[in-house]
Every structure is written in structure tokens, then in C-alpha cells.
Write a protein that holds these residues in place. Structure first.
Motif, PDB file in Angstrom:
ATOM      1  N   THR A  61       0.850  -1.185   0.000  1.00 43.62           N
ATOM      2  CA  THR A  61       0.000   0.000   0.000  1.00 43.62           C
ATOM      3  C   THR A  61       0.884   1.232   0.000  1.00 43.62           C
ATOM      4  OG1 THR A  61      -1.712  -1.158   1.274  1.00 43.62           O
ATOM      5  CG2 THR A  61      -1.787   1.253   1.256  1.00 43.62           C
ATOM      6  N   THR A  62       0.565   2.172  -0.860  1.00 44.23           N
ATOM      7  CA  THR A  62       1.299   3.434  -0.887  1.00 44.23           C
ATOM      8  C   THR A  62       0.298   4.577  -0.739  1.00 44.23           C
ATOM      9  OG1 THR A  62       2.824   4.819  -2.165  1.00 44.23           O
ATOM     10  CG2 THR A  62       1.253   3.496  -3.430  1.00 44.23           C
ATOM     11  N   VAL A  63       0.583   5.466   0.194  1.00 41.30           N
ATOM     12  CA  VAL A  63      -0.302   6.583   0.507  1.00 41.30           C
ATOM     13  C   VAL A  63       0.543   7.848   0.585  1.00 41.30           C
ATOM     14  CG1 VAL A  63      -2.015   7.479   2.117  1.00 41.30           C
ATOM     15  CG2 VAL A  63      -1.742   5.004   1.863  1.00 41.30           C
ATOM     16  N   TRP A  64       0.172   8.875  -0.180  1.00 44.98           N
ATOM     17  CA  TRP A  64       0.991  10.089  -0.240  1.00 44.98           C
ATOM     18  C   TRP A  64       0.132  11.338  -0.075  1.00 44.98           C
ATOM     19  CZ3 TRP A  64       6.353  10.673  -1.300  1.00 44.98           C
ATOM     20  CH2 TRP A  64       7.039   9.462  -1.444  1.00 44.98           C
ATOM     21  N   ASP A  65       0.662  12.253   0.730  1.00 41.67           N
ATOM     22  CA  ASP A  65       0.134  13.611   0.819  1.00 41.67           C
ATOM     23  C   ASP A  65       1.351  14.536   0.823  1.00 41.67           C
ATOM     24  OD1 ASP A  65      -1.122  15.994   1.259  1.00 41.67           O
ATOM     25  OD2 ASP A  65      -2.450  15.250   2.837  1.00 41.67           O
ATOM     26  N   GLN A  66       1.972  14.661  -0.350  1.00 44.30           N
ATOM     27  CA  GLN A  66       3.232  15.384  -0.474  1.00 44.30           C
ATOM     28  C   GLN A  66       3.130  16.842  -0.018  1.00 44.30           C
ATOM     29  OE1 GLN A  66       4.203  17.878  -2.766  1.00 44.30           O
ATOM     30  NE2 GLN A  66       6.379  17.894  -2.216  1.00 44.30           N
ATOM     31  N   PRO A  67       2.065  17.575  -0.334  1.00 43.80           N
ATOM     32  CA  PRO A  67       2.009  18.970   0.123  1.00 43.80           C
ATOM     33  C   PRO A  67       2.074  19.112   1.643  1.00 43.80           C
ATOM     34  CG  PRO A  67       0.409  18.592  -1.621  1.00 43.80           C
ATOM     35  CD  PRO A  67       0.946  17.252  -1.242  1.00 43.80           C
ATOM     36  N   LYS A  68       1.582  18.106   2.378  1.00 38.76           N
ATOM     37  CA  LYS A  68       1.627  18.153   3.845  1.00 38.76           C
ATOM     38  C   LYS A  68       2.829  17.424   4.421  1.00 38.76           C
ATOM     39  CE  LYS A  68      -3.334  18.777   4.598  1.00 38.76           C
ATOM     40  NZ  LYS A  68      -4.541  18.260   5.287  1.00 38.76           N
ATOM     41  N   GLY A  69       3.698  16.887   3.535  1.00 41.28           N
ATOM     42  CA  GLY A  69       4.920  16.246   4.007  1.00 41.28           C
ATOM     43  C   GLY A  69       4.709  14.895   4.654  1.00 41.28           C
ATOM     44  N   LYS A  70       3.733  14.107   4.159  1.00 34.75           N
ATOM     45  CA  LYS A  70       3.421  12.818   4.770  1.00 34.75           C
ATOM     46  C   LYS A  70       3.288  11.740   3.693  1.00 34.75           C
ATOM     47  CE  LYS A  70       0.607  15.099   8.328  1.00 34.75           C
ATOM     48  NZ  LYS A  70      -0.726  15.139   8.991  1.00 34.75           N
ATOM     49  N   ALA A  71       3.783  10.549   4.004  1.00 31.05           N
ATOM     50  CA  ALA A  71       3.626   9.423   3.080  1.00 31.05           C
ATOM     51  C   ALA A  71       3.843   8.120   3.834  1.00 31.05           C
ATOM     52  CB  ALA A  71       4.601   9.528   1.909  1.00 31.05           C
ATOM     53  N   LEU A  72       3.292   7.056   3.273  1.00 29.70           N
ATOM     54  CA  LEU A  72       3.433   5.721   3.849  1.00 29.70           C
ATOM     55  C   LEU A  72       3.627   4.721   2.732  1.00 29.70           C
ATOM     56  CD1 LEU A  72       3.075   3.493   6.095  1.00 29.70           C
ATOM     57  CD2 LEU A  72       0.632   3.580   5.554  1.00 29.70           C
ATOM     58  N   GLU A  73       4.592   3.814   2.906  1.00 32.40           N
ATOM     59  CA  GLU A  73       4.748   2.681   2.004  1.00 32.40           C
ATOM     60  C   GLU A  73       4.909   1.419   2.845  1.00 32.40           C
ATOM     61  OE1 GLU A  73       7.660   3.146  -1.068  1.00 32.40           O
ATOM     62  OE2 GLU A  73       6.275   4.376  -2.257  1.00 32.40           O
ATOM     63  N   HIS A  74       3.936   0.536   2.722  1.00 33.67           N
ATOM     64  CA  HIS A  74       3.931  -0.718   3.479  1.00 33.67           C
ATOM     65  C   HIS A  74       4.061  -1.863   2.477  1.00 33.67           C
ATOM     66  CE1 HIS A  74       1.735  -3.517   6.554  1.00 33.67           C
ATOM     67  NE2 HIS A  74       3.016  -3.804   6.403  1.00 33.67           N
ATOM     68  N   LEU A  75       5.186  -2.568   2.530  1.00 37.50           N
ATOM     69  CA  LEU A  75       5.489  -3.621   1.569  1.00 37.50           C
ATOM     70  C   LEU A  75       5.482  -4.977   2.253  1.00 37.50           C
ATOM     71  CD1 LEU A  75       8.520  -1.961  -0.272  1.00 37.50           C
ATOM     72  CD2 LEU A  75       6.063  -1.625  -0.672  1.00 37.50           C
ATOM     73  N   GLU A  76       4.863  -5.951   1.600  1.00 34.91           N
ATOM     74  CA  GLU A  76       4.808  -7.311   2.129  1.00 34.91           C
ATOM     75  C   GLU A  76       5.253  -8.301   1.059  1.00 34.91           C
ATOM     76  OE1 GLU A  76       1.389  -7.722   5.331  1.00 34.91           O
ATOM     77  OE2 GLU A  76       0.576  -6.936   3.446  1.00 34.91           O
ATOM     78  N   PHE A  77       6.053  -9.277   1.486  1.00 37.95           N
ATOM     79  CA  PHE A  77       6.567 -10.314   0.598  1.00 37.95           C
ATOM     80  C   PHE A  77       6.101 -11.668   1.127  1.00 37.95           C
ATOM     81  CE2 PHE A  77       9.347  -6.684   0.562  1.00 37.95           C
ATOM     82  CZ  PHE A  77       9.659  -6.496  -0.771  1.00 37.95           C
ATOM     83  N   PRO A  78       4.981 -12.202   0.634  1.00 38.55           N
ATOM     84  CA  PRO A  78       4.417 -13.441   1.183  1.00 38.55           C
ATOM     85  C   PRO A  78       5.402 -14.605   1.223  1.00 38.55           C
ATOM     86  CG  PRO A  78       2.845 -12.388  -0.277  1.00 38.55           C
ATOM     87  CD  PRO A  78       4.129 -11.634  -0.435  1.00 38.55           C
ATOM     88  N   ARG A  79       6.256 -14.731   0.223  1.00 40.28           N
ATOM     89  CA  ARG A  79       7.206 -15.837   0.191  1.00 40.28           C
ATOM     90  C   ARG A  79       8.502 -15.519   0.920  1.00 40.28           C
ATOM     91  NH1 ARG A  79       6.754 -17.891  -6.150  1.00 40.28           N
ATOM     92  NH2 ARG A  79       4.507 -18.371  -6.103  1.00 40.28           N
ATOM     93  N   ASN A  80       8.741 -14.243   1.185  1.00 37.40           N
ATOM     94  CA  ASN A  80       9.976 -13.826   1.862  1.00 37.40           C
ATOM     95  C   ASN A  80       9.649 -12.754   2.899  1.00 37.40           C
ATOM     96  OD1 ASN A  80      10.637 -14.240  -1.323  1.00 37.40           O
ATOM     97  ND2 ASN A  80      12.292 -15.087  -0.062  1.00 37.40           N
ATOM     98  N   PRO A  81       8.933 -13.137   3.955  1.00 39.25           N
ATOM     99  CA  PRO A  81       8.484 -12.133   4.931  1.00 39.25           C
ATOM    100  C   PRO A  81       9.619 -11.400   5.635  1.00 39.25           C
ATOM    101  CG  PRO A  81       8.150 -14.377   5.756  1.00 39.25           C
ATOM    102  CD  PRO A  81       8.502 -14.495   4.303  1.00 39.25           C
ATOM    103  N   GLU A  82      10.842 -11.944   5.575  1.00 40.07           N
ATOM    104  CA  GLU A  82      11.958 -11.258   6.210  1.00 40.07           C
ATOM    105  C   GLU A  82      12.275  -9.917   5.535  1.00 40.07           C
ATOM    106  OE1 GLU A  82      13.801 -14.190   3.219  1.00 40.07           O
ATOM    107  OE2 GLU A  82      12.057 -14.060   4.546  1.00 40.07           O
ATOM    108  N   TYR A  83      11.715  -9.703   4.328  1.00 38.39           N
ATOM    109  CA  TYR A  83      11.940  -8.441   3.615  1.00 38.39           C
ATOM    110  C   TYR A  83      10.782  -7.457   3.790  1.00 38.39           C
ATOM    111  CZ  TYR A  83      15.912 -10.617   1.259  1.00 38.39           C
ATOM    112  OH  TYR A  83      17.107 -11.232   0.993  1.00 38.39           O
ATOM    113  N   ASP A  84       9.770  -7.817   4.562  1.00 43.96           N
ATOM    114  CA  ASP A  84       8.651  -6.901   4.790  1.00 43.96           C
ATOM    115  C   ASP A  84       9.165  -5.579   5.364  1.00 43.96           C
ATOM    116  OD1 ASP A  84       7.090  -8.980   3.980  1.00 43.96           O
ATOM    117  OD2 ASP A  84       6.088  -9.305   5.904  1.00 43.96           O
ATOM    118  N   SER A  85       8.514  -4.495   4.977  1.00 40.24           N
ATOM    119  CA  SER A  85       8.946  -3.190   5.488  1.00 40.24           C
ATOM    120  C   SER A  85       7.754  -2.258   5.644  1.00 40.24           C
ATOM    121  CB  SER A  85       9.984  -2.557   4.562  1.00 40.24           C
ATOM    122  OG  SER A  85       9.408  -2.217   3.311  1.00 40.24           O
ATOM    123  N   PHE A  86       7.928  -1.319   6.559  1.00 41.90           N
ATOM    124  CA  PHE A  86       6.933  -0.288   6.818  1.00 41.90           C
ATOM    125  C   PHE A  86       7.692   1.025   6.928  1.00 41.90           C
ATOM    126  CE2 PHE A  86       4.583   2.517   9.579  1.00 41.90           C
ATOM    127  CZ  PHE A  86       3.249   2.316   9.264  1.00 41.90           C
TER     128      PHE A  86
END
Length: 339
Positions: A61-86
Motif C-alpha cells: 500500500t502506498t499513501v501520499w500527501d506530499q504537500p503536507k509532508g506525509k507518506a506511507l509505504e507498506h510492503l509485504e513479501f508473502p514468500r519472503n516475509p523477512e523483507y517486509d517493510s513499513f
């Protein structure tokens, strides 16, 4: 050869020619995308890192509000969960929160949040391509060694369908699904409790203590030697790639660190703290040695880097921070002499 036709006396022929020219002009100049900086989307992606032979597929999921200086990127790897990131970007709070393996790194920032899609203003239309049975307009921009691209529909050029960034080190391709230009729910940007007391751990056991003048003198050696880019070879005992070059300049253990492990011997600093001998680092892709500012506005700097096959080690003036659509982190060797 016969008489040549006078198109001014042949309205049908003239109309055909004008129509053909109009079609060609339309095909050659599609509408440049103007993708919004406030949006949210689910996406699937592929991640290939040549340096560590990592090949991953995931979603996020990627969520951006660049004018307010906020963003989120939540990445999931079902086969390689050790690479999950928030990764939560809170430029309004002066901090990026990067959570991996239940550990939160807090990275200070004190500048305006970079544009997500601003690079498109300088991109070139490279043609129409077939993406999974759909013809899309392709816009690409190459700066340094990396190419950033986006594919959009001609009927809705302000909605990205695919985007990518290709380089000798990393290839990343994302397919956007349910892209919506909406103001995100504020709950997306709440700082996780895990980040309230986290600190960055620095391993100082493998770092030499070099003056900055020594670091920069070592940086000039590979430039003068025209060391090529070749991850399978070494020069002076260090791997011939971007992180191997920085490891040489910092005189770490041989054959050198990789981009993902360089943070073990660094600490985060701000743009204002950058000094010759520091680096600008994207842990998943590339690292550049900072050689000093090239102008008073601090919009350009002298970069020393191992770039790509055919180019090798170079010294050149580079726009800050490096290329579009990439947030680079600023690090400094520690406990090196800052004079």
C-alpha cells in the motif's frame, strides 16, 4: 514520368495529407501525465537486486500527501516475509520511520518532502508498449545510471498503471491497482509505538579512522585509474561497484560492504551536515560519495561514484539529491575526523 499532381487543385488529396499529418502529430505528442501528489493505491511489484542475487515479488500500500509532508509505504513479501517493510515519511515532523524486523530506525530530515512524480516534467515520451495486453504510453527519464519510467493510458494519462526504476544494481517494477486521487485518512500517518524509543545501532568494530582529506584523496585514485564497473572483479582488493568504491574510500575490510550493510558503520545526518567524505545512500540500490557543494544554493554537488558498466568510476556535478523519485539518506562515517 507524367504530370505531377497539384494538391491545391485536389481537395481530396490535400485533406488526406492534412489528416495523416494530424494523426502523426497526435501519435508523436501524447498528453504529458500530470499525476497527483495526493493519492493512495494498492500495488504489486517485482524487486530484483543484482548485488545480492535477490529476486522478490510482493504487494503493498502506498499513501501520499506530499504537500503536507506525509507518506506511507507498506510492503509485504508473502514468500519472503523477512523483507517486509513499513516506511512512514513524516517530513512535517522532521523524521522518516523505517521499520524492518520489528526494529524502528528514525532518520532525521529537515527539508521539503520531494515530489513523487515531479520527474515527469523532464521525461521523454518513448513510445507505446504492450503491458499485459494493454497498449500504454511510456514516459522515461534517465539521470546518472538509473532510468525511471511510468506507463499510462492515453484515455487517462494522470493515472499511473505501471512504474519502474532500472539500474545496474536494482530493477523495481510496480503495477498500480485501484489508484485514487483522494485525501488520505490521517490514521495512515500515525507514528507507530514501536518507534517511540528506538535507536540506530552502529557497529564501529570494522571502521578505520580517516581524516576527510584522506577519504577524498582515496576517492580520486579510482577516478584517475578509470576503474570500470564490474561486480565480479576487485581493484586494490575492493569490489568494483558503488559500495565497494565507498568501502575503499573509507578503508573498511575487503572486499567491502554492500549498500544494505553500510548503515552498520554509519549514522544518519541532515543535508546541512553533509561534508566531503560523507555519502548519500539508498540502502536498496546505490551509494554516492559526497565531494562538496557545487553551488551556493546547495542544489548541486560534486559526486564521486561507481556507476554502471561502460562508465565506471566518475567525478561529476550532480543535482541534489541524485535522481528523481528516490529518497536518499545521508550518512557519515563514524567515528571519523570531521575536520
Amino acid at each position: 514520368y507524367g504530370a505531377q499532381p497539384n494538391i491545391m487543385k485536389n481537395p481530396t488529396l490535400l485533406l488526406f495529407i492534412l489528416s495523416s499529418l494530424l494523426i502523426l502529430a497526435t501519435q508523436a505528442a501524447p498528453v504529458r501525465p500530470n499525476i497527483p501528489e495526493v493519492f493512495e493505491s494498492f500495488f504489486v511489484f517485482q524487486f530484483d537486486q543484482q548485488e545480492n542475487d535477490v529476486h522478490l515479488e510482493g504487494h503493498g500500500t502506498t499513501v501520499w500527501d506530499q504537500p503536507k509532508g506525509k507518506a506511507l509505504e507498506h510492503l509485504e513479501f508473502p514468500r519472503n516475509p523477512e523483507y517486509d517493510s513499513f516506511v512512514l515519511l513524516r517530513y512535517d515532523l522532521g523524521t522518516i520511520y523505517d521499520i524492518r524486523h520489528r526494529v524502528c530506525q528514525k532518520i532525521p530530515v529537515n527539508e521539503t518532502m520531494p515530489s513523487t512524480w515531479g520527474w515527469i516534467a523532464n521525461a521523454n515520451f518513448t513510445g507505446t508498449r504492450n503491458f499485459r495486453g494493454r497498449l500504454l504510453d511510456v514516459w522515461e527519464l534517465t539521470i546518472g545510471y538509473a532510468t525511471t519510467g511510468v506507463a499510462v493510458g492515453s484515455d487517462d494519462p494522470n493515472v499511473p498503471v505501471f512504474s519502474w526504476r532500472y539500474s545496474p544494481q536494482v530493477n523495481i517494477t510496480a503495477e498500480y491497482r485501484d489508484f485514487r486521487s483522494v485525501v488520505p485518512n490521517p490514521d495512515f500517518f500515525i507514528v507507530p509505538r514501536l518507534c517511540n524509543a528506538s535507536k540506530i545501532n552502529i557497529n564501529l568494530n570494522d571502521v578505520g579512522c580517516l581524516a576527510r582529506t584522506t577519504i577524498m584523496a582515496r576517492a580520486a585514485v579510482w577516478v584517475d585509474d578509470h576503474v570500470p564497473y564490474n561486480q565480479g572483479a576487485t581493484h586494490d582488493g575492493y569490489r568494483e561497484d558503488c559500495s565497494g568504491y565507498v568501502s575503499y574510500c573509507w578503508e573498511t575490510s575487503k572486499p567491502g560492504y554492500v549498500t544494505s550493510t553500510l548503515p552498520q558503520i554509519c549514522h544518519w545526518i541532515t543535508k546541512e551536515e553533509l561534508m566531503p567524505g560523507d555519502v548519500l545512500l539508498d540502502v536498496s540500490e546505490h551509494v554516492v560519495l559526497f565531494g562538496g557543494w557545487a553551488n551556493a544554493a546547495h542544489t548541486e554537488y560534486v559526486a564521486y561514484e561507481e556507476t554502471r558498466p561502460g562508465e565506471g568510476t566518475v567525478k561529476r556535478v550532480t543535482p541534489y539529491p541524485y535522481w528523481y523519485n528516490t529518497c536518499l539518506l545521508y550518512t557519515s562515517p563514524s567515528p571519523r575526523d570531521r575536520q
